[in-house]
Design a protein around this motif. Structure first.
Motif, short mmCIF file in Angstrom:
data_model
loop_
_atom_site.label_atom_id
_atom_site.label_comp_id
_atom_site.label_asym_id
_atom_site.label_seq_id
_atom_site.Cartn_x
_atom_site.Cartn_y
_atom_site.Cartn_z
N VAL A 425 1.09 -1.39 0.01
CA VAL A 425 0.02 -0.01 0.03
C VAL A 425 0.70 1.20 -0.05
CG1 VAL A 425 -1.89 1.32 1.28
CG2 VAL A 425 -1.81 -1.09 1.27
N PHE A 426 0.98 2.01 -0.98
CA PHE A 426 1.54 3.10 -1.19
C PHE A 426 1.05 4.48 -0.21
CE2 PHE A 426 2.32 0.83 -4.87
CZ PHE A 426 3.70 0.75 -5.25
N ILE A 427 1.91 5.24 0.03
CA ILE A 427 1.66 6.43 0.88
C ILE A 427 0.99 7.27 -0.12
CG2 ILE A 427 2.35 8.35 2.19
CD1 ILE A 427 4.75 6.81 3.15
N GLY A 428 -0.38 7.62 0.14
CA GLY A 428 -1.22 8.43 -0.83
C GLY A 428 -2.63 7.93 -0.79
N THR A 429 -3.38 8.57 -1.54
CA THR A 429 -4.80 8.32 -1.30
C THR A 429 -5.07 7.03 -2.02
OG1 THR A 429 -5.31 9.32 -3.47
CG2 THR A 429 -5.48 10.82 -1.31
N LEU A 430 -6.33 6.57 -1.65
CA LEU A 430 -6.80 5.09 -2.30
C LEU A 430 -6.73 5.51 -3.88
CD1 LEU A 430 -8.22 2.42 -2.37
CD2 LEU A 430 -10.30 3.74 -1.82
N ARG A 431 -7.28 6.68 -4.24
CA ARG A 431 -7.16 7.11 -5.71
C ARG A 431 -5.89 6.98 -6.27
NH1 ARG A 431 -11.15 10.24 -8.19
NH2 ARG A 431 -11.59 11.09 -6.32
N ASP A 432 -4.73 7.40 -5.57
CA ASP A 432 -3.55 7.19 -6.17
C ASP A 432 -2.95 5.53 -6.30
OD1 ASP A 432 -3.38 10.07 -5.99
OD2 ASP A 432 -2.32 10.11 -4.21
N ASN A 433 -3.57 4.97 -5.16
CA ASN A 433 -3.05 3.51 -5.13
C ASN A 433 -3.77 2.92 -6.37
OD1 ASN A 433 -1.50 2.30 -2.69
ND2 ASN A 433 -2.41 4.18 -2.26
N LEU A 465 -12.47 7.83 -2.28
CA LEU A 465 -11.18 7.56 -2.87
C LEU A 465 -10.34 8.61 -2.46
CD1 LEU A 465 -12.58 6.81 -6.67
CD2 LEU A 465 -11.80 5.45 -4.93
N ASP A 466 -10.41 9.57 -1.75
CA ASP A 466 -9.46 10.44 -1.34
C ASP A 466 -9.00 10.10 0.21
OD1 ASP A 466 -9.59 12.10 -3.99
OD2 ASP A 466 -11.42 13.01 -3.04
N THR A 467 -9.31 9.12 0.73
CA THR A 467 -8.78 8.92 1.77
C THR A 467 -7.39 8.61 1.81
OG1 THR A 467 -10.94 7.83 2.51
CG2 THR A 467 -9.01 7.35 3.73
N GLU A 468 -6.49 9.17 2.65
CA GLU A 468 -5.09 8.93 2.81
C GLU A 468 -4.71 7.53 3.33
OE1 GLU A 468 -2.66 10.68 1.80
OE2 GLU A 468 -3.90 12.40 1.03
N LEU A 469 -3.91 6.70 2.91
CA LEU A 469 -3.44 5.59 3.06
C LEU A 469 -1.95 5.41 3.42
CD1 LEU A 469 -5.36 3.19 0.36
CD2 LEU A 469 -6.32 3.95 2.78
N GLY A 470 -1.49 4.42 4.30
CA GLY A 470 -0.19 4.11 4.38
C GLY A 470 0.27 4.73 5.82
N ASP A 471 1.55 4.63 5.93
CA ASP A 471 1.89 5.18 7.24
C ASP A 471 1.61 6.51 7.67
OD1 ASP A 471 3.47 2.89 7.47
OD2 ASP A 471 5.33 3.53 6.61
N GLY A 472 1.05 6.80 8.88
CA GLY A 472 0.58 8.01 9.39
C GLY A 472 -0.68 8.34 9.08
N ALA A 473 -1.28 7.41 8.35
CA ALA A 473 -2.62 7.46 7.78
C ALA A 473 -3.36 6.37 8.23
CB ALA A 473 -2.71 8.05 6.39
N ARG A 474 -4.44 6.01 7.26
CA ARG A 474 -5.38 4.79 7.76
C ARG A 474 -4.56 3.53 6.94
NH1 ARG A 474 -11.06 3.55 8.09
NH2 ARG A 474 -11.21 1.37 7.35
N GLN A 475 -4.39 2.66 7.94
CA GLN A 475 -3.69 1.45 7.77
C GLN A 475 -4.73 0.22 7.30
OE1 GLN A 475 -0.59 0.95 7.88
NE2 GLN A 475 0.15 2.72 8.60
N LEU A 476 -4.30 -0.31 6.13
CA LEU A 476 -5.21 -1.55 5.48
C LEU A 476 -4.61 -2.60 6.14
CD1 LEU A 476 -5.79 -0.49 1.71
CD2 LEU A 476 -7.24 -0.01 3.87
N ASN A 477 -5.56 -3.68 6.83
CA ASN A 477 -4.99 -4.68 7.16
C ASN A 477 -4.70 -5.95 5.97
OD1 ASN A 477 -7.42 -6.27 5.98
ND2 ASN A 477 -8.72 -5.53 7.77
N PRO A 478 -3.99 -6.97 6.08
CA PRO A 478 -3.27 -7.71 4.96
C PRO A 478 -4.64 -8.23 3.94
CG PRO A 478 -2.32 -8.59 7.04
CD PRO A 478 -3.47 -7.56 7.45
#
Length: 579
Positions: A425-433, A465-478
């Protein structure tokens, strides 16, 4: 683990020369300004000598005041010139550093996946963090400081020789010992610092592997073994750092002793020359002040020489990324709707025995093929060959008659996609990923892809889709990260899809539902599934059983069950456990 290469001295010199050529205009102006500052800085000792001689000659206070004011003016001019030169030099260094970082990223992204995997994450992580930072520090501080100090030192020596040639030779009293110890140090330092960098990479790799596999370590009670491995790597790093420290413990004391020699020699020789009337007192004082003045630039050179060795070693590791042969840029194209064929494929990892032994397989267009077999049979290796990540040692893997390794990498990735159970999961939004797979995808396309893989968690995201993911933001489980990877796959829309246990992180019910959804979305596509759950094989058109690197059975689920062979045994055992 096979470490990535390091650049030789010729490559380093070429890279430095290229950076200098790119900045030759600003760099030339910087050198001229530093030279002017160094020349102006020579005025003060000479003027002090003039004041002494003029006072001895009976000069009045007015003349001394003028000379004193001249000293103050030279100091001000020197400060202005030095500040301007340093600012310009810092800009040159930052541009060179930025260009080097950009080149490093570009070279890293061009590395073949197989090379990165063999090298491990530790070596690449150390080069991209520690080594790049060390090179940046060298460009910002070490190179400018050494360059400025060298200009100042040459200017000071020239000034002493102009006072009197004999004084010039006297000021070089500390040169023999300094040169001797510097040559001794420079013969040993490069390899010592390269060894230290290598040990750091190996330690990082060990710590990373242990951290990433913490659950496996705990489950298999491997803590003691990993502690021993970590201790061994720490010992290696301690040994290499001790070696570089031993070099410094000889180098610096000898140099510090050499600093005192010119001033002492100048006082002794100056007294002799003055007693014989060869020189005036002012000239002796000026030469002595110059010898003292030379200590500061020489000291900076010596101190930063050690950092320059670190920077040189790191630069060789950074540039070494570019020595890896790039992924072959094939120009061949394969017509769509063609079979993926393996003929006589044998493969072994570096330094090991064959993992695959003469594989023959034809995957028909639009077919769903499941590959099953015990752990270590070579299933993932076969998937890598089919995807073109690795090339067979013997034999060929072709698409429409064209070897997959001869296809242009961009086309090969469009035609064949490999998805494993390792997802990022790259640092950035769900849209970016999601956009990584299809930059031109619309929001509706992305939502449809998430729905296709059953990513119901999307509805709980606060910003969609604009939710931030990755370190320091929302973490996705495996499991969520795996569905995100599968959604990328839907957006990429490849002709051939290879799933190497791509739903392993999902629970059986979710995995079953996800695979059925994918099946509907990818209708008409060629799908090769490395199956660990046998219902995947049950739903496939054909099943290939891989044992000890060989295909032992090939046919439909019903055919293989009726045959009563290895697959039938696996099916009855697995199905019985589920009943």
């Amino acid at each position: 683990m096979k470490m990535l290469p390091v650049a030789d001295r010729a490559t380093i010199r070429g890279s430095v020369a290229e950076l200098a050529r790119d900045e030759k205009g600003p760099l030339g102006v910087t050198l001229v300004l530093h030279l002017a500052a160094a020349v102006v800085g020579l005025a003060a000792p000479w003027l002090i000598g003039r004041i002494i001689d003029r006072v001895i000659g009976g000069a009045g206070a007015g003349e001394v005041d003028v000379l004193a004011l001249a000293i103050g003016g030279c100091v001000v001019v020197q400060i202005l010139l030095s500040r301007t030169a340093q600012n310009l030099g810092n800009r040159v260094a930052e541009r060179a550093n930025a260009r080097l970082r950009e080149d490093f990223v570009a070279r890293t992204l061009r590395l073949p996946v197989s090379v990165v995997e063999r090298a491990g994450t530790g070596d690449l992580a150390t080069r991209s963090s520690v080594d790049v930072a060390t090179v940046g520090n060298a460009l910002r501080q070490v190179v400018p400081t050494v360059l400025i100090s060298a200009i100042q030192l040459v200017a000071i020596l020239a000034a002493v020789f102009l006072l009197h040639p004999l004084l010039g030779f006297v000021v070089l009293a500390g040169a023999p010992s300094t040169i001797a110890v510097a040559r001794w140090y420079l013969r040993r330092a490069p390899q010592a610092y390269l060894a230290e960098g290598d040990a750091t990479s190996r330690l990082t790799e060990t710590l990373t592997a242990t951290a990433e596999g913490a659950r496996t370590v705990e489950a298999l009670r491997l803590a003691r073994q990993r502690e021993r491995e970590g201790t061994a790597r720490i010992t290696d790093q301690w040994t290499t750092r001790r070696a570089t420290l031993a070099l410094r413990s000889v180098f610096f004391p000898v140099v510090e002793f050499s600093y005192a020699l010119p001033a002492a020699a100048m006082l002794l020789a100056g007294g002799f020359f003055l007693g014989n009337g060869w020189l005036s007192l002012g000239a002796v004082v000026s030469a002595t002040l110059y010898s003292q003045q030379s200590i500061e630039p020489l000291d900076r050179i010596i101190i930063f020489l050690e950092q320059a060795q670190r920077g040189g070693a790191s630069l060789s590791r950074v540039l070494g990324i570019g020595l890896v042969p790039p992924e072959p840029r094939g120009v061949a194209t394969a017509p769509p709707g063609q079979a993926l064929v393996v003929r006589g494929a044998r493969f072994s990892y570096a330094g090991g025995h064959d993992v695959l032994h003469g594989i023959d397989l034809e995957v028909r267009p639009g077919e769903r093929l499941a590959v099953v077999g015990p752990s270590g049979a070579g299933k993932s290796t076969l998937a890598r060959l089919l995807a073109g990540i690795d090339a067979p040692r013997e034999g060929v893997v072709s698409l429409g008659g064209v070897p997959v390794t001869e296809l242009d990498p961009a086309e090969r990735r469009r035609r064949i996609a490999l998805v494993t159970q390792e997802h990022h999961v790259f640092i950035g939004t769900l849209r970016d990923n999601l956009a990584f797979a299809a930059p031109d995808a619309t929001e509706d396309d992305m939502l449809a892809a998430l729905a296709a893989v059953g990513a119901g968690w999307y509805g709980d995201l606060p910003d969609g889709l604009d939710t931030e993911l990755g370190d320091g933001a929302r973490q996705l489980n495996p499991a969520d990260a795996q569905q995100l990877a599968l959604a990328r796959l839907v957006l990429a829309d490849p002709h051939t899809l290879i799933l190497d246990e791509a739903t392993a992180a999902l629970d059986p019910t979710t995995a079953r539902r996800t695979e059925r959804s994918l099946g509907a979305v990818l209708e008409g596509r060629t799908v090769i599934a490395i199956a660990h759950r046998l219902y995947t094989a049950h739903d496939a058109d054909r099943v290939a059983v891989l044992e000890h690197g060989r295909i032992s059975e090939l046919g439909s689920h019903d055919e293989l069950v009726r045959a009563g062979g290895a697959y039938a045994a696996l099916w009855h055992s697995w199905h019985g456990d589920k009943a």
